[in-house]
Design a protein around this motif. Sequence first.
Motif: not given
Length: 149
Positions: A98-119
């Motif tokens: 996870x830390x090595x991805x910061x070396x290759x790309x920029x540090x993330x500034x968004x925390x996106x969540x994704x939930x399931x809808x049972x319907x």
Amino acid sequence: MLQYKSALTAVRDDFNPIISAGKLTQQWIVDSYLQAGANNLTFIRTHQQQLRTELYQGFADHLENAAQNAVVKAGIPVNLPSSFEGSPRNMRERCADAVSTFDKYVAPDLFITFTANPEWPEITENLRPSEHTTDRPDLLVRVFNLKLK
């Protein structure tokens, strides 16, 4: 063992008592997962020689010295490989990845969540007439992973 247990939960045209047991299905899935984990731990514990644990002699010496300093008898150390999910070495590797991805790309500034809808239509269309979404956690997980990808 995990593949065998997964095959037992496969949806087929005929009656499957494991899938059709309602809340007992969920308990069976949890128990099966724990059985597979215990089986893996037993294999690791009994096959330490084949897993090349002799390379950790410095670690074994440290444990022995710490036990002598604390005036307790050291047990038999079991080294978990990094391939065992949840082991300290596995967690360190994941953190390093996870830390090595910061070396290759920029540090993330968004925390996106994704939930399931049972319907979701993909879920409700694949339920049998007497089933509810709570009876089929396997279906929910499969649809969630497909949508996530």
